[in-house]
Design a protein around this motif. Structure first.
Motif, PDB file in Angstrom:
ATOM      1  N   ARG A 131       1.346  -6.707   8.924  1.00  0.00           N
ATOM      2  CA  ARG A 131       2.203  -7.052   7.779  1.00  0.00           C
ATOM      3  C   ARG A 131       1.505  -8.057   6.856  1.00  0.00           C
ATOM      4  NH1 ARG A 131       5.846  -3.218   6.946  1.00  0.00           N
ATOM      5  NH2 ARG A 131       7.473  -3.126   8.507  1.00  0.00           N
ATOM      6  N   ARG A 132       0.817  -9.028   7.452  1.00  0.00           N
ATOM      7  CA  ARG A 132       0.083 -10.002   6.627  1.00  0.00           C
ATOM      8  C   ARG A 132      -1.031  -9.300   5.853  1.00  0.00           C
ATOM      9  NH1 ARG A 132      -4.031 -13.385   8.702  1.00  0.00           N
ATOM     10  NH2 ARG A 132      -3.010 -13.308  10.728  1.00  0.00           N
ATOM     11  N   ALA A 133      -1.743  -8.402   6.541  1.00  0.00           N
ATOM     12  CA  ALA A 133      -2.795  -7.635   5.866  1.00  0.00           C
ATOM     13  C   ALA A 133      -2.211  -6.838   4.709  1.00  0.00           C
ATOM     14  CB  ALA A 133      -3.493  -6.707   6.854  1.00  0.00           C
ATOM     15  N   GLU A 134      -1.062  -6.244   4.928  1.00  0.00           N
ATOM     16  CA  GLU A 134      -0.396  -5.478   3.870  1.00  0.00           C
ATOM     17  C   GLU A 134      -0.089  -6.364   2.665  1.00  0.00           C
ATOM     18  OE1 GLU A 134       3.537  -2.622   3.282  1.00  0.00           O
ATOM     19  OE2 GLU A 134       3.365  -3.841   5.089  1.00  0.00           O
ATOM     20  N   ARG A 135       0.431  -7.558   2.915  1.00  0.00           N
ATOM     21  CA  ARG A 135       0.728  -8.483   1.805  1.00  0.00           C
ATOM     22  C   ARG A 135      -0.554  -8.865   1.061  1.00  0.00           C
ATOM     23  NH1 ARG A 135       3.864 -10.652   5.963  1.00  0.00           N
ATOM     24  NH2 ARG A 135       2.461 -12.420   6.226  1.00  0.00           N
ATOM     25  N   GLU A 136      -1.623  -9.106   1.801  1.00  0.00           N
ATOM     26  CA  GLU A 136      -2.889  -9.474   1.154  1.00  0.00           C
ATOM     27  C   GLU A 136      -3.475  -8.301   0.369  1.00  0.00           C
ATOM     28  OE1 GLU A 136      -5.224 -11.221   4.296  1.00  0.00           O
ATOM     29  OE2 GLU A 136      -3.982 -13.026   4.323  1.00  0.00           O
ATOM     30  N   ILE A 137      -3.284  -7.096   0.872  1.00  0.00           N
ATOM     31  CA  ILE A 137      -3.740  -5.905   0.150  1.00  0.00           C
ATOM     32  C   ILE A 137      -2.947  -5.737  -1.139  1.00  0.00           C
ATOM     33  CG2 ILE A 137      -3.878  -3.381   0.251  1.00  0.00           C
ATOM     34  CD1 ILE A 137      -4.485  -3.772   3.316  1.00  0.00           C
ATOM     35  N   ILE A 138      -1.674  -6.035  -1.104  1.00  0.00           N
ATOM     36  CA  ILE A 138      -0.853  -5.994  -2.322  1.00  0.00           C
ATOM     37  C   ILE A 138      -1.403  -6.977  -3.351  1.00  0.00           C
ATOM     38  CG2 ILE A 138       1.432  -6.562  -3.276  1.00  0.00           C
ATOM     39  CD1 ILE A 138       2.587  -5.395  -0.613  1.00  0.00           C
ATOM     40  N   THR A 139      -1.792  -8.160  -2.903  1.00  0.00           N
ATOM     41  CA  THR A 139      -2.393  -9.148  -3.799  1.00  0.00           C
ATOM     42  C   THR A 139      -3.664  -8.594  -4.437  1.00  0.00           C
ATOM     43  OG1 THR A 139      -1.463 -10.993  -2.539  1.00  0.00           O
ATOM     44  CG2 THR A 139      -3.365 -11.486  -3.942  1.00  0.00           C
ATOM     45  N   VAL A 140      -4.502  -7.946  -3.645  1.00  0.00           N
ATOM     46  CA  VAL A 140      -5.723  -7.337  -4.178  1.00  0.00           C
ATOM     47  C   VAL A 140      -5.355  -6.264  -5.201  1.00  0.00           C
ATOM     48  CG1 VAL A 140      -7.756  -5.938  -3.618  1.00  0.00           C
ATOM     49  CG2 VAL A 140      -7.096  -7.829  -2.118  1.00  0.00           C
ATOM     50  N   ASN A 141      -4.362  -5.457  -4.866  1.00  0.00           N
ATOM     51  CA  ASN A 141      -3.962  -4.348  -5.729  1.00  0.00           C
ATOM     52  C   ASN A 141      -3.400  -4.826  -7.071  1.00  0.00           C
ATOM     53  OD1 ASN A 141      -3.734  -1.515  -6.129  1.00  0.00           O
ATOM     54  ND2 ASN A 141      -1.548  -1.643  -5.693  1.00  0.00           N
ATOM     55  N   GLN A 142      -2.864  -6.025  -7.108  1.00  0.00           N
ATOM     56  CA  GLN A 142      -2.339  -6.560  -8.371  1.00  0.00           C
ATOM     57  C   GLN A 142      -3.468  -6.896  -9.351  1.00  0.00           C
ATOM     58  OE1 GLN A 142       0.058  -9.719  -6.701  1.00  0.00           O
ATOM     59  NE2 GLN A 142       1.934  -8.545  -6.945  1.00  0.00           N
ATOM     60  N   GLU A 143      -4.639  -7.182  -8.817  1.00  0.00           N
ATOM     61  CA  GLU A 143      -5.769  -7.557  -9.663  1.00  0.00           C
ATOM     62  C   GLU A 143      -6.799  -6.427  -9.797  1.00  0.00           C
ATOM     63  OE1 GLU A 143      -9.118 -11.111  -9.906  1.00  0.00           O
ATOM     64  OE2 GLU A 143      -7.366 -11.360  -8.613  1.00  0.00           O
ATOM     65  N   PHE A 144      -6.956  -5.649  -8.736  1.00  0.00           N
ATOM     66  CA  PHE A 144      -7.947  -4.574  -8.701  1.00  0.00           C
ATOM     67  C   PHE A 144      -7.248  -3.304  -8.239  1.00  0.00           C
ATOM     68  CE2 PHE A 144      -9.792  -8.598  -7.322  1.00  0.00           C
ATOM     69  CZ  PHE A 144     -10.778  -8.792  -8.275  1.00  0.00           C
ATOM     70  N   SER A 145      -7.646  -2.191  -8.762  1.00  0.00           N
ATOM     71  CA  SER A 145      -7.038  -0.929  -8.370  1.00  0.00           C
ATOM     72  C   SER A 145      -7.578  -0.492  -7.010  1.00  0.00           C
ATOM     73  CB  SER A 145      -7.351   0.137  -9.426  1.00  0.00           C
ATOM     74  OG  SER A 145      -6.775   1.360  -9.041  1.00  0.00           O
ATOM     75  N   ILE A 146      -6.666  -0.260  -6.080  1.00  0.00           N
ATOM     76  CA  ILE A 146      -7.069   0.277  -4.777  1.00  0.00           C
ATOM     77  C   ILE A 146      -6.251   1.530  -4.501  1.00  0.00           C
ATOM     78  CG2 ILE A 146      -7.773  -1.953  -3.807  1.00  0.00           C
ATOM     79  CD1 ILE A 146      -5.123  -1.780  -2.154  1.00  0.00           C
ATOM     80  N   ASP A 147      -6.700   2.303  -3.555  1.00  0.00           N
ATOM     81  CA  ASP A 147      -6.039   3.537  -3.158  1.00  0.00           C
ATOM     82  C   ASP A 147      -4.665   3.217  -2.563  1.00  0.00           C
ATOM     83  OD1 ASP A 147      -5.290   5.985  -2.129  1.00  0.00           O
ATOM     84  OD2 ASP A 147      -7.023   6.194  -0.805  1.00  0.00           O
ATOM     85  N   ASN A 148      -3.618   3.817  -3.117  1.00  0.00           N
ATOM     86  CA  ASN A 148      -2.257   3.575  -2.613  1.00  0.00           C
ATOM     87  C   ASN A 148      -2.087   4.012  -1.163  1.00  0.00           C
ATOM     88  OD1 ASN A 148      -1.161   2.275  -4.832  1.00  0.00           O
ATOM     89  ND2 ASN A 148      -0.586   4.193  -5.822  1.00  0.00           N
TER      90      ASN A 148
END
Length: 182
Positions: A131-148
């Motif tokens: 869950r923490r990793a998911e939240r951190e990935i969301i943070t990355v996705n807000q600044e950089f485009s990542i695969d959904n």
């Protein structure tokens, strides 16, 4: 070849493609947490004696390396390699596994207090890290485009770890400790 390169001594490391970023960059926080989860999954795998679950966890660990590679690739400058992609099939496999395990579990209507037994508690530790990793990935996705699919995979993985914790509790003839509102 030496394990230390000294290139990270100033607090920077390389992404896939060679770009240098600070070690506290959101990308590194995210894939560092994915690596932490992978380590705890290794501990879970070492403690379980069920070949089927061992194989499942090993497959998840392999997929998490792909997640990490995806997060370590700045796609504005570097093409995402095929091994770093999470396809729909990986998500579907987890969903099918969740459904199979959940069929065996009694319904719950309360929150669970973790610690029924060691394997169950370890699954909950892994779930919380996912869950923490998911939240951190969301943070990355807000600044950089990542695969959904990365986000979807991590979300399903935490669900799988929840039902796996309940499975171990049931297997070890322990009851879920349910939260009682006081």
């Amino acid at each position: 070849m030496k394990i230390y390169t000294k290139t990270g001594d100033t607090g920077k490391t390389s992404l896939i493609g060679g770009q240098r970023e600070m070690k506290n960059h959101p990308r590194l926080n995210a894939y560092g947490t994915v690596d932490e989860l992978n380590s705890f999954l290794g501990l879970l795998r070492a403690k379980t004696d069920e070949e089927k679950i061992n194989k499942l966890i090993f497959e998840i660990q392999n997929t998490l390396f792909s997640v990490g590679a995806n997060l370590a690739t700045d796609t504005t400058t570097t093409k995402l390699m095929d091994f770093a992609k999470i396809n729909d099939e990986k998500i579907s496999e987890i969903e099918k596994t969740i459904d199979k395990i959940q069929e065996k579990l009694p319904e719950i209507k309360n929150f669970i207090i973790y610690g029924e037994d060691e394997l169950s508690a370890l699954c909950h530790v892994c779930r919380a890290i996912a869950r923490r990793a998911e939240r951190e990935i969301i943070t990355v996705n807000q600044e950089f485009s990542i695969d959904n699919n990365i986000l979807t995979y991590m979300n399903r993985l935490s669900d799988l770890l929840f039902v796996l914790a309940r499975y171990y509790s049931l297997k070890n003839k322990k009851e879920d400790f349910l939260w009682v509102k006081k």
